[in-house]
Structure formats: C-alpha cells, structure tokens
Design an enzyme around this catalytic site. Sequence first.
Site, PDB file in Angstrom:
ATOM      1  N   ASP A  89       1.212  -1.108   0.046  1.00 38.42           N
ATOM      2  CA  ASP A  89       0.096   0.374   0.196  1.00 38.42           C
ATOM      3  C   ASP A  89       0.547   1.381  -0.023  1.00 38.42           C
ATOM      4  OD1 ASP A  89      -2.040  -1.570  -0.461  1.00 38.42           O
ATOM      5  OD2 ASP A  89      -3.069  -1.379   2.009  1.00 38.42           O
ATOM      6  N   ASP A  90       0.271   2.391  -0.416  1.00 39.82           N
ATOM      7  CA  ASP A  90       0.984   4.465  -0.621  1.00 39.82           C
ATOM      8  C   ASP A  90       1.716   3.910  -1.147  1.00 39.82           C
ATOM      9  OD1 ASP A  90      -1.407   4.287   1.616  1.00 39.82           O
ATOM     10  OD2 ASP A  90      -0.038   3.480   3.403  1.00 39.82           O
ATOM     11  N   HIS A 140      -5.707   3.463  -4.572  1.00 37.11           N
ATOM     12  CA  HIS A 140      -5.287   2.841  -3.118  1.00 37.11           C
ATOM     13  C   HIS A 140      -6.368   5.043  -3.348  1.00 37.11           C
ATOM     14  CE1 HIS A 140      -4.603   2.026   0.559  1.00 37.11           C
ATOM     15  NE2 HIS A 140      -4.137   3.007   0.720  1.00 37.11           N
ATOM     16  N   HIS A 144      -5.700   9.830  -0.856  1.00 33.05           N
ATOM     17  CA  HIS A 144      -5.312   8.993   0.717  1.00 33.05           C
ATOM     18  C   HIS A 144      -6.570   9.213   1.643  1.00 33.05           C
ATOM     19  CE1 HIS A 144      -3.823   6.505   3.543  1.00 33.05           C
ATOM     20  NE2 HIS A 144      -3.900   5.370   2.438  1.00 33.05           N
ATOM     21  N   HIS A 241       3.439  -2.675   3.253  1.00 36.63           N
ATOM     22  CA  HIS A 241       3.565  -1.532   2.464  1.00 36.63           C
ATOM     23  C   HIS A 241       4.397  -0.730   1.642  1.00 36.63           C
ATOM     24  CE1 HIS A 241       0.559  -1.267   5.649  1.00 36.63           C
ATOM     25  NE2 HIS A 241       0.408   0.082   5.196  1.00 36.63           N
TER      26      HIS A 241
END
Length: 722
Positions: A89-90, A140, A144, A241
């Site tokens: 993620d991210d 995603h 965010h 992540h």
Amino acid sequence: MTSRSRAVRRRRLPLRYLLPSLFLVALSAMLMLRGYVHSEILADHRVQPPAATDKVPEEIIEGGPVIAHRDGKPTSFSVPDHKLVLTFDDGPDPEWTPKVLDVLAEHDAHGVFFVTGTMASRHPDLVRRMVDEGHELGLHTFNHPDLSYQSRSRIDWELTQNQLALAGAAGVRTSLFRPPYSSFANAMDNKSWPVTEYIGSLGYLTVVNNTDSEDWKRPGADEIIRRATPRGGEGAIVLMHDSGGDRSQTVEALDRFLPSLKEKGYQFTNLTEALDAPSAHTPVTGAARWQGVAWVWAVGISGHVTGVLVAGLAVIGVLVFARFGLMLLLSFLHARKVRSRRFRWGPPVTEPVTVLVPAYNEAKCIVNTVTSLTASDHPVEVIVIDDGSSDGTARIVEDLRIPNVRVVRQQNAGKPAALNRGLANASHDLIVMMDGDTVFEAATVRELVQPFGDPRVGAVAGNAKVGNRDTLIGAWQHIEYVMGFNLDRRMYDVLGCMPTIPGAVGAFRRSALERIGGMSEDTLAEDTDVTMALHRDGWKVVYAENARAWTEAPESVQQLWSQRYRWSYGTMQAIWKHRRALFEKGPSGRFGRVGLPLVSLFMVLAPLLAPLIDVFLLYGLVFGDTGKTVLAWLGVLAIQAVCAAYAFRLDKERMTHLVSLPLQQILYRQLMYVVLLQSWITALTGGRLRWQKLRRTGVVEMPGVAAPAGVRPAEPERRPVA
C-alpha cells in the site's frame, strides 16, 4: 482622440500586463498542482472511528477479503490454500519501492501494488516497472482520504484521478481497489460498507486483507514474518507497505519470507491469477491515454518548476541576507569615516559652481527649484535648459530676473541632450546637475562639491529625499529612498563602485565628463550610464551624505509605474552596455570586478527573485504550516526593520514613517516586482521604451526659502489647442 488612436490604445493596453500576468498565472498553476499531488491541497486526513455493523451483510463479515457486486448482490471470495497474494500500500516510493521490486524479482514472485494517485503521478517510472515485471496494480485513491467522510462526487473524483495517473504512467486501467485505512472484512461497519457497496456498483473488486504484517509499526523483521505467515497452509492476502516511512524492515522480512514459504509449498501470485479471474488491467488508448500522459507530464513539470523555485528561494535568501549584512557593516564604516573629525577630502573647495537644471514642462515646480538655489551658501551659476517646454517654463524663469540665472532654450531633444547643451554653456569647471522638480538646501551645493578636494574624484552622489512624503505612496518611497538608495550608496562608496549618480542631486568634474563624451543618449538611465563610464575611465565616484535634495516623488501608481519601469529598463541597458568592464584590468577595472556583479545581483537578479518570498509566504499561509510561515515572514520583516531603522538613524529621519513598513512589504514591493518583470520581458523581447514625462504638482519646497521680494511667477503660457 480619433477612433484609430482609441483602437490602437485598446490593442496596446493589455500587452502591458499580458506576459507578466501569464507568467504569474502559470506559476500559480504549477504551485497549485504541486500542492495537489503532495496532498497539501484538498487533502482530508480525518479517520472515522469504529461504528455499528448491523447494516453489513453477514456473508461479508464472515466472508473472504475480496468483495464484488454481481447482479446487484454482494459476494466475497477467498484465496485458495497454499497461495499468497502479497499486497503493498501507499506507494510507489522512490526509495523503498525499487528495493521491494528487486526482492520480488530475485525470488520470482508477484504481488499487487495499491498505489495512490499522488505517488503514481510523481513516480510514473516505478508504475511502469511494476506492470512490465508482471505485477498487478490497484487503486488506493488519489489523496488517501477516509472515503466514509466523502461525498459520492468526491469518491468518483478520487477514483478517476487515480485511474488517470495509471493511464499516464503505464497505459492501463485497473479493476482492483483498496479503501484507505481498511482492515479485515469483519471490520466493515455501517459507515464503510455503503462506500464499498457504491464502489462495487462501479465494477471494482474491493480488496481488503486477512493477514496483516503490521510492518508500519516497524516491530522488527522476525515479527513481520510471524504476522504475515498464514496458519495451516491457508491462502491469504498479506498486507504490507512500500511507502509511508522507513520500510527497511519490510524489505529485510520480505527477502527471508519469500524463500521460507516457498519451501513450504506456497505460491506468490497476482490476485486475479490466484482467483482464476480475468486480468485486472485494461489497456488505455486514444484520447484517454493522451490525457493521462499530459497529466503525468504536467506533474513532472510542476515538480521541476517547484525545485527551481526552491533553489531560487535559497539564492534570494543568501542574496538578501548578504546585502543586509553588507549594508549594515559598510554603512557603519562609511559613517564612521566621513564623520570623523580628522576626515578631509582635501583642501576646501570654494570655487564657483555651475548648476544645470534640465526642464521640460516644469511650470509648477521651476520657481521652487530656482529659488532654492538663490539661497545657496556656495557661489553658483544657474543654467536652466528649457527642452522645448510648451507650458511657459522658460518665460517663468526669465520673469524671475534673478542674477546668475540664465535660460538656454532648445527644441525638445531629451534630458541627456539638454544636459550636454548646458555643459557647453557652463562657465565653471565643477558642474552640479539637478532635476527641474527638485529643491536644494542652502548647504547642498557646498557639501556636494567638497569631495572634489580629492583630485581623483570625478563625480559625487548627493542624498536625494522624498519631499511629498505625506501620502501613503510617498511614505513608501521615502522608506525606499532612505533605506534602499542612500544605504546602498554608503555601501558602494566603501567598496569603490558607486553605480549611479542620482539625477536629482549629483556633481561632476567638467574634465571628467568631457573625457567620456558627456551625457549619453544610449540608455534611458543616463545617470547610471555616465557613472559607469566614469568608473571605467578611472575616476572615483563617492557619496556626500549631507548634500540633501528634496524631490517630488510620483504620487499615483501610474506615474510610479512609469518611472520605475524606465529606471529598471535603463539600468539593464547600462549594465549591458558596460558589460566589457567585467574583463578590464587595472584600477579602472575595479568596477567591472566588483561593482557590475554587485549591481547585477542586487539591482536586477535579486529583485526578480524576491517575489518567491511572497509566493511561498502565500502558499504556506493557505496550504502549509501557517504558524511557521508567519514566523519566517516576521523574521525577514524584522531584519528589514532593523536595516531601515539604522538607515533612518544615519539620515536623522523620524522613525514614525516606518509604521508603514509592513504594508510596504505586502503591497508596494509587489508593484516593483511586476515592473521589473515587465522590464525583463521588454529587454528579452527586444522592445524599446520611450521617455515618459511625469506630472508634477510643485508641492515640494524648503521651509524658509521663498521667491525674492516683489517677484511673482508668471502664469504658464496658454496656447490654443489645434
């Protein structure tokens, strides 16, 4: 005014502001875009607390980590046994994502990268690498946010912008989505479920997880491996992540985790492969592809522009503090030198002086100007050169019938020509020049010529002061004259590279002027041009602080603009004309080695970059840390206030006018920025600027100085209008 002239005026007026306006708009757009892709604009960092779960279907809470809507009904799926789907993620992150990809490539494993639009837009090369190496992409969101706080239009925007970034970076769309701040399927509640339902209705697969490594806590590689390992050979979607901080433990754990679980019979695949479903990626072509490419290019350009701006801000910071430091130190040394009881320029200068007063339509001011010279405590000859005035300026002076005051008439030819005409008619070897709207104190001429006791001195700059300082614009110019011009002249005097003898109050050796060919018409800043020429001819140019002259500053924004535009453009012309001074040697080359670079830095480059301080101030106030931004700006203002207060103390001026200093920095400086920018554009485009006559009011006069008894100035000539 004819219809043709009005049409020309309508066509020309916008051009005055067009390029500066376009530049400022483009700069603002780049900064806004930069702020948007760095989550400084439109970002929402709120996180919803847990809520009730009674509205979430039972099959979702007890189901798998992949949720879809088929025929309007929610359905969940689980990964088959002995298959692991690694999700990250991210990202993408320029430091950690390449390391994660390297580890996956080394162990022949694939995964799913749930990227944010902000990071994908800024690092499109990493997104392309993910696709090229066989990994899947998932959305995603762009910024965010917690989508349970957002409207449907904002949710649509987040998804669309995220897809736009993927289209531009890798030429694909994806059907996979992971909500920010999501967890396991059994953590769905009444606030997050409606968002999942809506996104499912758009055709997306919502992917949460059932094995959380909790690598964001940085618990150590061993603990990350333990938490990421499923039990009993079960299949799982593992949450990790590749961005959001130091991910060194994630990389270390991944390097050990992959071979360890492969030995236990696990396969590391993409999500659609694990579920035996169609590929998540759809190629993007045509206009949609070009829109994405344009977006990525715009983000890249904004990043480079911002980098240049930050570098420029660093440069201007160094220049501003260097200038302030030099001004304070060297002004102190100058004042201590010239105010010492032992200081002498040389033998006292008592010989008569010729004062040249070029005048063009100065009917309102000329009486005050000439009358002030009659009170001089030094013998003077006054020559008023009437440069084709149409308001009776010459007749007004002649009607005064003052001894030692002569009028020389010529057809309108400009200020340099008028001064050269006056120089040809002068009777003395020391020449003082002043403007037709300026008033001298009784001691001004005497103080101005004393430095000629040193035979090396070829010219002397006087202390020009704003006489009409009772208006706001006048007060701002008063601060500028005292702080900027006169404090600068003290600095340049010590350095031996005075760049300008002010037209309002300056003195010259006649022989020095004749050696350089008199006043030049090559530039619009003849005072700067002649001063540079004198330096190159080997003469010293100094500053006489007590030779005070009171001048009428522009009283409207339009007049101020015209004056400063001419000054800025003329200074650039003079610098370019004398550029060869950079390569001259010997004593005459000092100005080229020291003065010309300083003038270019402090009078041309620094003012051009100075708006960056205000640009980042405004940006910080709106989108950044407001408190730190305000403190930084107040710090710069405090330094300027110290310099201004010291300059006012040196000139024995009242400090009350400094009350308007903060407002001057906010409003007045912006006008000067745009003027200088316009001058740069004129210079770079090869444009030419004409002399522009400012309207005068005649309000400046010295207390106690009046016209001789019985003398009444004549009314201006009234001529019929054709």
